[in-house]
Design a protein around this motif. Sequence first.
Motif, PDB file in Angstrom:
ATOM      1  N   LEU A  13      22.983  49.937  36.360  1.00  0.00           N
ATOM      2  CA  LEU A  13      24.046  50.478  35.496  1.00  0.00           C
ATOM      3  C   LEU A  13      25.380  50.555  36.229  1.00  0.00           C
ATOM      4  N   VAL A  14      25.353  51.009  37.474  1.00  0.00           N
ATOM      5  CA  VAL A  14      26.582  51.094  38.253  1.00  0.00           C
ATOM      6  C   VAL A  14      27.199  49.715  38.450  1.00  0.00           C
ATOM      7  N   GLY A  15      26.325  48.733  38.791  1.00  0.00           N
ATOM      8  CA  GLY A  15      26.830  47.371  38.991  1.00  0.00           C
ATOM      9  C   GLY A  15      27.430  46.795  37.722  1.00  0.00           C
ATOM     10  N   THR A  16      26.758  47.050  36.596  1.00  0.00           N
ATOM     11  CA  THR A  16      27.270  46.561  35.311  1.00  0.00           C
ATOM     12  C   THR A  16      28.614  47.184  34.987  1.00  0.00           C
ATOM     13  N   ALA A  17      28.738  48.510  35.233  1.00  0.00           N
ATOM     14  CA  ALA A  17      29.995  49.210  34.961  1.00  0.00           C
ATOM     15  C   ALA A  17      31.130  48.659  35.813  1.00  0.00           C
ATOM     16  N   LEU A  18      30.848  48.404  37.089  1.00  0.00           N
ATOM     17  CA  LEU A  18      31.878  47.857  37.963  1.00  0.00           C
ATOM     18  C   LEU A  18      32.328  46.483  37.507  1.00  0.00           C
ATOM     19  N   MET A  19      31.346  45.659  37.120  1.00  0.00           N
ATOM     20  CA  MET A  19      31.699  44.314  36.631  1.00  0.00           C
ATOM     21  C   MET A  19      32.525  44.406  35.353  1.00  0.00           C
ATOM     22  N   LEU A  20      32.154  45.369  34.474  1.00  0.00           N
ATOM     23  CA  LEU A  20      32.895  45.533  33.220  1.00  0.00           C
ATOM     24  C   LEU A  20      34.338  45.939  33.489  1.00  0.00           C
ATOM     25  N   ILE A  21      34.534  46.858  34.436  1.00  0.00           N
ATOM     26  CA  ILE A  21      35.887  47.294  34.779  1.00  0.00           C
ATOM     27  C   ILE A  21      36.711  46.126  35.299  1.00  0.00           C
ATOM     28  N   VAL A  22      36.102  45.336  36.158  1.00  0.00           N
ATOM     29  CA  VAL A  22      36.815  44.189  36.736  1.00  0.00           C
ATOM     30  C   VAL A  22      37.214  43.203  35.653  1.00  0.00           C
ATOM     31  N   PHE A  23      36.223  42.859  34.779  1.00  0.00           N
ATOM     32  CA  PHE A  23      36.509  41.863  33.741  1.00  0.00           C
ATOM     33  C   PHE A  23      37.504  42.389  32.702  1.00  0.00           C
ATOM     34  N   LEU A  24      37.413  43.687  32.387  1.00  0.00           N
ATOM     35  CA  LEU A  24      38.383  44.252  31.452  1.00  0.00           C
ATOM     36  C   LEU A  24      39.797  44.193  32.041  1.00  0.00           C
ATOM     37  N   GLY A  25      39.916  44.470  33.338  1.00  0.00           N
ATOM     38  CA  GLY A  25      41.215  44.376  33.989  1.00  0.00           C
ATOM     39  C   GLY A  25      41.769  42.969  33.940  1.00  0.00           C
ATOM     40  N   ILE A  26      40.874  42.008  34.206  1.00  0.00           N
ATOM     41  CA  ILE A  26      41.314  40.603  34.158  1.00  0.00           C
ATOM     42  C   ILE A  26      41.726  40.216  32.750  1.00  0.00           C
TER      43      ILE A  26
END
Length: 574
Positions: A13-26
């Motif tokens: 879950l933590v890894g997914t959240a981090l990836m989501l934050i990164v992709f949303l920023g991009i």
Amino acid sequence: MKSLKGFTLTETLVGTALMLIVFLGIFGAYQLSLKVIGLSKAKIIATAIANGQIEKIRNLTFGSIGVQGGFPEGVLEVTTTTIQNNIQYTIETRVDYMVDLADGEVPPQDECPNDYKKVQVKVSWPGRFGGQVILVTDIAPKNLAEECSTGGGILSVSVFDAYGIMVPSSLIEIKDPATDETLKTATPFEGRYYFSLAASTYKVVVSKDGYSTERTYGTDEITTPDSPHPTILEGKSTPISFSIDKLSNFSIDTLSPGGEGYFFDSFSDETKISESSNIFISDGHVNLIETEGVYSLSGYLISTAITPESLIKWKEFSFNDSMPSDTQIFYQFLYFDGENWVLIPDADLPGNSDGFGDSPVDLSALNIVNYSQLKLKGNLSTQSSILSPALYDWQISWTEAVLIPNTTFHLQGKKNIGSDEEESPVYKYSQDKTSNSSGHIDLSNLEWDLYTFSVAPASGLDLINIQPSPQPINLPPDAATSVKLYLDAQNSFLLTVRDINNLEPIFSATVRIYNTGLGYDQTQYTNAKGQTYFIPLDNATYNLEISSLDYLPVSTTVSISGDKTETIKLEPEE
């Protein structure tokens, strides 16, 4: 043997959240870049369109530069559209004559006051990345012949304050009198502006934040306006001036002079005593202090300051005491001379230096200007060491103004804006106002003027005095003025509600007075002095109901004839 190690649910879950934050920023950055690029492209195209329109206008003759059906009249369309890069752009063109004082001439001396034309081109586009571009240019005539062939006239607008000084940065609006549409505006720093207008009639409105507003009027509003809508003539200059200034306030109390005030002390404690010497207070008695069965030969006590809020006249001083043989109490009155509390001189209160021994003492001759607040002094003495005089209570009364709630009055300024069909003046400010349940009202945003207060005869009230006086009352710009309206009637009722035990006033007691046959039913609440005032009343008998928290209610009747005053004492609940 090899061990297999996987990811826990939390790690996933933590890894997914981090990836989501990164992709949303991009993704957000990508969207922003698209918006910037799209807006930049649209703005470049709009600027090019506006520049093209400006160049087109510059190639026209000076006389043809204007909008179709407008002033100045010309060949340009007010609004056109064009499509470029699949985006529809709207082009809006505005042309105004300008009066430039740089040529050393001012209307009406300047025979050709329309010195040049100001052109504004606005290009706007809709959509997700919508926006607009505005370009402005000045176009001057080639020679005096072109300048003098423009037509129309000049409206010169000057704005002054109450003292004749120019008001900077006021908003001047030129409107169509029929539709109230705003045609032109200006906020001249120096307080004067020249409008070049087509020959016609216009409405002019002048305003500024925190200032009064002035305007012109049409005959459809006022039969004969003092400031009519100005009419612009071909080749003529029309001057008009306005006077505006900072707004002011009235703080108004509606009162009656029929109230009664009391200071009463039954000596249950020492809260109403400011100073004492050689006296002892116990069980509602004031005695000389006793030491081992021997009384002090003399002593005194001084009350706290008695300062009525709306004093009209002092009435009397009364007391209850006992003086065995060889003992004495005499009473004096003090006033504040600006530095100390001192005795009122005998010239103003005969006998005060020696003191008074008989109750009551008449104080009605005291000048309330010099003696707006008093202190009571009791002087106790004995010639016997085993006897002491005793003071049980004392009180002082006065006549004061009482606030009258829900009172309607009329307020009228002196400034008028014209005459009606009967040639009577039409006043700029003329309104009825009503005080609140406490007998007070604040009127804000008033124009500086001379104001007159009045009450309608049908109200049953008479305006007998006003402070400040005389009328009309001057309200200058940027001022706050307190006004007291003193009203009276043939019949009134002042009720005081007190505690039956300690005679203290009861605050916020509910008082209802009614007469079904007269259609009168009014409920009010007592003030901090336990009082409430009903005015005006008819000469009749009314039902009276009084109630208060923690007290037994009282129902009775009261006969009203003239100015009726009554005190009712409530008994505490068991």
